[in-house]
Design a protein around this motif. Structure first.
Motif, PDB file in Angstrom:
ATOM      1  N   ARG A   1       0.837  -1.203   0.000  1.00  0.00           N
ATOM      2  CA  ARG A   1       0.000   0.000   0.000  1.00  0.00           C
ATOM      3  C   ARG A   1       0.866   1.245   0.000  1.00  0.00           C
ATOM      4  O   ARG A   1       0.622   2.191  -0.767  1.00  0.00           O
ATOM      5  CB  ARG A   1      -0.930   0.015   1.222  1.00  0.00           C
ATOM      6  CG  ARG A   1      -2.169  -0.805   1.076  1.00  0.00           C
ATOM      7  CD  ARG A   1      -3.008  -0.812   2.346  1.00  0.00           C
ATOM      8  NE  ARG A   1      -3.606   0.491   2.645  1.00  0.00           N
ATOM      9  CZ  ARG A   1      -4.518   0.666   3.602  1.00  0.00           C
ATOM     10  NH1 ARG A   1      -4.909  -0.367   4.352  1.00  0.00           N
ATOM     11  NH2 ARG A   1      -5.036   1.861   3.817  1.00  0.00           N
TER      12      ARG A   1
ATOM     13  N   SER B   1       2.708   1.643  -3.311  1.00  0.00           N
ATOM     14  CA  SER B   1       1.844   2.139  -4.381  1.00  0.00           C
ATOM     15  C   SER B   1       1.625   3.641  -4.260  1.00  0.00           C
ATOM     16  O   SER B   1       1.562   4.351  -5.275  1.00  0.00           O
ATOM     17  CB  SER B   1       0.499   1.402  -4.372  1.00  0.00           C
ATOM     18  OG  SER B   1      -0.264   1.707  -3.217  1.00  0.00           O
ATOM     19  N   ASN B   2       1.541   4.164  -3.037  1.00  0.00           N
ATOM     20  CA  ASN B   2       1.423   5.619  -2.855  1.00  0.00           C
ATOM     21  C   ASN B   2       2.656   6.338  -3.376  1.00  0.00           C
ATOM     22  O   ASN B   2       2.564   7.347  -4.084  1.00  0.00           O
ATOM     23  CB  ASN B   2       1.220   5.955  -1.377  1.00  0.00           C
ATOM     24  CG  ASN B   2      -0.118   5.494  -0.838  1.00  0.00           C
ATOM     25  OD1 ASN B   2      -1.074   5.327  -1.581  1.00  0.00           O
ATOM     26  ND2 ASN B   2      -0.179   5.273   0.467  1.00  0.00           N
TER      27      ASN B   2
ATOM     28  N   THR C   1      -4.552   5.662  -5.680  1.00  0.00           N
ATOM     29  CA  THR C   1      -4.282   4.431  -4.964  1.00  0.00           C
ATOM     30  C   THR C   1      -5.412   4.153  -3.973  1.00  0.00           C
ATOM     31  O   THR C   1      -6.363   4.931  -3.846  1.00  0.00           O
ATOM     32  CB  THR C   1      -2.961   4.509  -4.180  1.00  0.00           C
ATOM     33  OG1 THR C   1      -3.138   5.379  -3.037  1.00  0.00           O
ATOM     34  CG2 THR C   1      -1.819   5.051  -5.043  1.00  0.00           C
TER      35      THR C   1
ATOM     36  N   ASP D   1      -7.303  -3.972  -6.491  1.00  0.00           N
ATOM     37  CA  ASP D   1      -6.699  -3.818  -7.815  1.00  0.00           C
ATOM     38  C   ASP D   1      -7.462  -4.686  -8.810  1.00  0.00           C
ATOM     39  O   ASP D   1      -7.005  -5.740  -9.207  1.00  0.00           O
ATOM     40  CB  ASP D   1      -5.222  -4.206  -7.777  1.00  0.00           C
ATOM     41  CG  ASP D   1      -4.492  -3.841  -9.057  1.00  0.00           C
ATOM     42  OD1 ASP D   1      -5.024  -3.023  -9.820  1.00  0.00           O
ATOM     43  OD2 ASP D   1      -3.389  -4.394  -9.289  1.00  0.00           O
TER      44      ASP D   1
END
Length: 596
Positions: free
Chosen positions: A68, A71-72, A366, A410
């Motif tokens: 997480r 992805s940010n 995201t 996702d």
């Protein structure tokens, strides 16, 4: 002179709010360093992932927490780079983020091979005995499904580490086409100098002056000829990487590998191509109708984007487009509509083109951020439709993030393109129902027909092309620019039989960035097919169908794509949805023929 502005010349209200992710680059750097330090924490679980249910839950939650944050970090860097692809600082940040993602994927690569050492019965027992592990049931089923094509932990780690390199040709292509290539400036019929760009090429191909369109077309594709060998080599190596990675995982073909991830049977792909080919007469009818509307003896490649109207697209400002889209999605309920309206006023959208900006449009963000939409808005009907399209993606992501755990956030592209195209269909119905101006209505109808042509037929042609090119590599045949021209040119001639296909259009494959994501484009065609059926149901049945659709958006990837769509009311294993969409296309051609 009509020129593309620098980013500093764009007002803040028309730029996306990336500061909501990280207020400064320094804050991004802190986040990068923090998550980079956490990656090594995964190694403590290697060799004992499934020693009991509690340990399995711990490692899965740790992996998700790390990914997480990664992805940010990656999304912020990529979007900053796309604001101006010439900016080497953000190119560097993007490269670092990609490396971090590769490192994190590599560090977690032992997890799934260890899960696959267990039987389904053993995993079911762990789930039953461990509170919280039940949320991973579908994920665990998916992991076991892929067991046959998962290599040892050591090989999986190596493949993860190599991913940054094997998929690097797309980055090379992106830098070449968005940052390095400069297209010519041409003089329009009014004597103004117009700079051709990736973003405005299609818009310029809709100008009424045919000689101007021809000059833009020829200058544009002649510029691609100057990078022919570079692009040809990039695409060849991209295809090679697809094939070699598929073989490394024990697949017979790259298509088999690409479709196995989302669990899509090959017959879905074949049904699409076969059904489109069986209905090429409808596309040919569109071409003939366009030739008649334009009043020309031969339809040339620089005529393909021309609307079947008596004028250029009426101006649709961004503010007007926002109003139209918000009104159009009312059929999906008050909650959906209010989310769209709020997003458009909350700087979700990076609206206008600027120098160096990534061409095209996309929805990003995201699990932890607001949605973001990159646009290159051109004040026309096509741009309004693109806005509606990308908002469909954004709302899909927002609903999924609010209702599903991270592991199911996702969702697959196969369903993503449904969400975007439903918005387009609803926009068309709304405009045709409410706009009285006959010329505007004709432009709307033309836009919808063009989106059918470009989304269903054109993307299916693209899908056929990339499948044939991958087969060349799988059969050990040389992939050269000349061979790519031949394959593409033959398909273009078949799909656009009534038109004159020249040598320049055979190079069109060079300007399609989606080819660097193997077996991606066919999902636009299946998406519009499913979307037509869903939109018809929403408009005919009302609230119950809209509620089923919202539930579909909320499910994310908690089920396989075909199951999600079946629950929403569409069976994509059958050719019926594709045929149904083509029938609607044919009906709209009847309407346009009457107007002409």
């Amino acid at each position: 002179m009509s020129s593309v502005p620098e980013r500093s010349e764009i007002d803040t209200e028309y730029k996306w709010d990336l500061e909501s992710v990280y207020a400064t680059d320094e804050e991004w750097e802190e986040a990068y360093e923090a998550v980079a330090e956490r990656v090594d924490d995964l190694s403590a679980y290697e060799g004992r992932v499934t020693e009991d249910g509690e340990t399995l839950l711990e490692v899965l939650e740790l992996r998700d927490s790390i990914m997480r944050e990664v992805s940010n970090v990656a999304a912020y860097a990529r979007m900053r780079r796309d604001e101006d692809t010439r900016d080497q600082e953000y190119q560097a940040l993007t490269a670092r983020a990609q490396s971090l993602h590769s490192d994190a994927a590599s560090a977690a690569s032992f997890i799934e091979p260890e899960i696959q050492e267990r039987t389904r019965e053993e995993l079911d027992e762990m789930v039953a005995a461990t509170e919280g592990l039940e949320r991973y049931e579908h994920y665990l089923d998916d992991v076991l499904r892929m067991k046959e094509h998962t290599r040892s932990a050591e090989v999986e780690e190596l493949l993860a580490e190599l991913g940054e390199v094997t998929h690097g040709t797309g980055e090379v292509y992106n830098m070449l086409t968005n940052a390095d290539m400069e297209f010519p400036t041409v003089e329009d019929p009014d004597g103004d100098a117009v700079e051709i760009s990736l973003s405005n090429f299609t818009t310029l191909q809709k100008r009424q002056d045919r000689e101007f369109r021809q000059e833009v077309y020829e200058q544009f594709y002649d510029e691609w000829e100057t990078v022919r060998n570079a692009v040809g080599t990039a695409y060849k190596n991209s295809v090679k990487a697809d094939v070699k990675e598929a073989r490394a995982r024990g697949y017979d073909t790259a298509r088999e590998a690409a479709l196995d991830g989302p669990n899509i049977p090959a017959d879905v792909y074949d049904n699409l191509v076969d059904t489109a080919r069986e209905n090429l007469d409808t596309l040919h009818r569109h071409a003939d109708l366009k030739r008649e509307a334009l009043g020309v003896d031969e339809l040339r490649m620089w005529d393909l984007y021309m609307p079947m109207t008596e004028s250029e697209s009426p101006e649709v400002t961004y503010e007007e487009a926002k109003d139209y889209v918000v009104e159009a999605v009312a059929a999906l309920g008050e909650d959906y509509q209010s989310r769209v309206a709020e997003g458009l006023e909350s700087r979700w959208v990076d609206v206008y083109e600027n120098r160096g900006k990534q061409a095209g449009a996309y929805s990003s963000g995201t699990y932890d951020t607001q949605p973001f939409i990159l646009m290159n808005y051109q004040d026309d009907i096509a741009s309004m439709y693109t806005l509606a399209h990308e908002l469909g993606h954004s709302l899909h992501s927002q609903y999924t993030s609010e209702t599903q755990p991270y592991v199911y956030s996702d969702y697959e592209i196969f369903v993503a393109e449904v969400a975007s195209t439903v918005n387009e269909a609803l926009l068309t119905h709304h405009l045709l129902d409410t706009v009285e101006d006959p010329e505007f209505r004709r432009h709307v109808l033309n836009e919808y027909l063009e989106r059918f042509r470009s989304t269903l037929y054109r993307q299916t042609m693209f899908a056929d092309f990339e499948h044939r090119v991958h087969q060349l590599e799988e059969n050990d045949e040389a992939i050269t620019p000349d061979r790519l021209d031949q394959v593409y040119g033959d398909l273009k001639a078949e799909f656009y039989e009534p038109a004159v296909v020249d040598d320049r259009i055979a190079r069109e494959w060079m300007r399609i960035p989606h080819f660097y994501r193997a077996y991606y484009v066919f999902q636009y065609s299946t998406g519009i097919s499913a979307a037509v059926a869903l939109a018809q149901g929403i408009l005919e049945e009302g609230e119950p169908a809209a509620e089923r659709y919202i539930e579909f958006l909320q499910r994310g990837s908690r089920e396989y794509p075909l199951e999600l769509l079946r629950h929403a009311g569409v069976d994509m294993r059958s050719p019926e949805p594709v045929q149904r969409a083509l029938d609607e296309y044919d009906e709209h051609l009847d309407e346009m023929a009457d107007l002409i």
